[in-house]
Design an enzyme around this catalytic site. Sequence first.
Site, PDB file in Angstrom:
ATOM      1  N   HIS A  84      46.335  41.060  51.188  1.00 23.32           N
ATOM      2  CA  HIS A  84      47.290  41.328  52.267  1.00 23.32           C
ATOM      3  C   HIS A  84      46.794  42.504  53.099  1.00 23.32           C
ATOM      4  CE1 HIS A  84      51.401  40.839  53.901  1.00 23.32           C
ATOM      5  NE2 HIS A  84      51.240  42.098  54.263  1.00 23.32           N
ATOM      6  N   ASP A 163      63.346  40.150  53.030  1.00 19.68           N
ATOM      7  CA  ASP A 163      62.305  40.695  53.915  1.00 19.68           C
ATOM      8  C   ASP A 163      62.352  40.045  55.286  1.00 19.68           C
ATOM      9  OD1 ASP A 163      59.944  42.441  54.354  1.00 19.68           O
ATOM     10  OD2 ASP A 163      58.979  40.522  54.724  1.00 19.68           O
ATOM     11  N   ARG A 170      64.058  45.698  61.376  1.00 20.61           N
ATOM     12  CA  ARG A 170      63.237  46.911  61.515  1.00 20.61           C
ATOM     13  C   ARG A 170      62.420  46.860  62.802  1.00 20.61           C
ATOM     14  NH1 ARG A 170      59.700  46.456  56.668  1.00 20.61           N
ATOM     15  NH2 ARG A 170      58.650  48.281  57.506  1.00 20.61           N
ATOM     16  N   SER A 185      58.266  45.810  51.476  1.00 17.37           N
ATOM     17  CA  SER A 185      58.126  44.560  52.229  1.00 17.37           C
ATOM     18  C   SER A 185      56.860  43.811  51.783  1.00 17.37           C
ATOM     19  CB  SER A 185      58.058  44.890  53.723  1.00 17.37           C
ATOM     20  OG  SER A 185      57.533  43.832  54.473  1.00 17.37           O
ATOM     21  N   LYS A 189      56.682  40.464  48.792  1.00 20.10           N
ATOM     22  CA  LYS A 189      56.096  39.168  49.151  1.00 20.10           C
ATOM     23  C   LYS A 189      54.937  38.820  48.212  1.00 20.10           C
ATOM     24  CE  LYS A 189      55.832  40.488  53.464  1.00 20.10           C
ATOM     25  NZ  LYS A 189      55.928  40.826  54.848  1.00 20.10           N
TER      26      LYS A 189
HETATM   27  N1  URA Z   1      53.399  44.157  56.871  1.00 20.63           N
HETATM   28  C1  URA Z   1      54.459  43.690  56.153  1.00 20.63           C
HETATM   29  O1  URA Z   1      54.393  42.636  55.557  1.00 20.63           O
HETATM   30  N2  URA Z   1      55.572  44.447  56.118  1.00 20.63           N
HETATM   31  C2  URA Z   1      55.685  45.621  56.740  1.00 20.63           C
HETATM   32  O2  URA Z   1      56.719  46.246  56.637  1.00 20.63           O
HETATM   33  C3  URA Z   1      54.580  46.087  57.492  1.00 20.63           C
HETATM   34  C4  URA Z   1      53.444  45.337  57.535  1.00 20.63           C
END
Ligand code: URA
Length: 430
Positions: A84, A163, A170, A185, A189
């Site tokens: 990620h 999320d 956000r 966040s 995931k």
């Molecule tokens: N990437 C994400 O998945 N979440 C965030 O809050 C910021 C970047």
Amino acid sequence: MTYRMVDLIQKKRDGGAFSKSEIDWMIENYVNGTVPDYQMSALAMAIYFKGMTTQETAYLTMAMVHSGKEFDLSTISGIKVDKHSTGGVGDKVTLILAPLVASFGVPVAKMSGRGLGHTGGTLDKLESIPGFKFEKTEEEFIKQVKETGIAIIGQSDELVKADKLLYALRDVTATVDIIPLIASSVMSKKIAAGSDAILLDVTVGDGAFMKSVDDARLLAQTMVDLGKSVGRETVAVITNMSQPLGFAIGNRNEMTEAVNTLQGNAPKEFQVFIAELAQIMLQLAGLEKSITEILEHFNNGLAYKKFVEMVKAQGGDPYAFEQLTAPLKVKYQVDIHAKASGFISEEKALGIGLLAMKLGAGRATKADEIDFEAGVTLTKKVGDRVEVGELIASLYSNREITDELVAEFNDSLVISDQQIEQKEIIEIIR
Ligand code: URA
């Protein structure tokens, strides 16, 4: 246990720390619609100013994981590795890294997102391949990973429902760039997506959410600790996002650069950067490979072969492969030439990312349509020598490219007498 949201907002506003029960309650009631957006926004802003303890961040992450479905990848044999990035400009790493790692027989089960604002999204880049589909059920996702060793699909609506809601909120309340909220966040995931090990690419610099290495380090350490605390081997790499990554920005443009890299036709430093990330992912899967061995998969066609298998498995049109490296098809092109001789000392990722968005490559709002062919191609990077009049970059768009947009590019560029050296990987946190 039941609470009043107003009391919880006040508690955070006054610097208090939440219990697990309080966090579970607010996430459950936000997802089921009892807590309205306006109260959640106030809470996000209170967190922005007062922060969260490590313990609170861990509670929040797990409450978010439990707000939706969790994927069970245990029927796929081998150690599944996920990756990620916290986002950037020209960040096509997943498109190259995922097939490269899978070409070593390590299963890659990856969920990716779309771009917003100045940051690009892997899904949008893949969508520039005609026919490519990224919507899959859990069963189809697992089947594809078992059969081809790799799948990159969209974030499932079922996963981490909190999320989806919270990130959108956000995004419009100026509460994205805060460490506990980014960490929870990202990690919720990753944990819900079910892989055994995780490589985190924490970007830092002008084009990233984290502007200083200290902040990036703190975010990276927070996420590594969160991953480990739930038994997922996690490594974070802090990477440079002060200038765009590679030479291409824009969806098909980045796809072309990714394909060229997969076929071994990219500058050596860029190939080595990707190989270093691959080496960490392979280590996470229990495989020790040298950088030379990894680079070999660009030259012997194995990495590209794996990419083609993935695209075909996801409905991509085989005819499209030749088109992927064809010149961009746009109505307007403006070439930018150096106004002075010297060294490129800055190529600001944020400015160039915003410009690419305005050329049509990105969305200012979620509803905006993307022009896959629009983008920016750099011919010089920070540290390169340029002579006056030399080509530095080309802008591509189906919208008219105004003088204002050209000026935006020029404002993002600094040429000086000083030769600055930049490295892509700044630090590795395990
Ligand atoms: N990437 C994400 O998945 N979440 C965030 O809050 C910021 C970047």
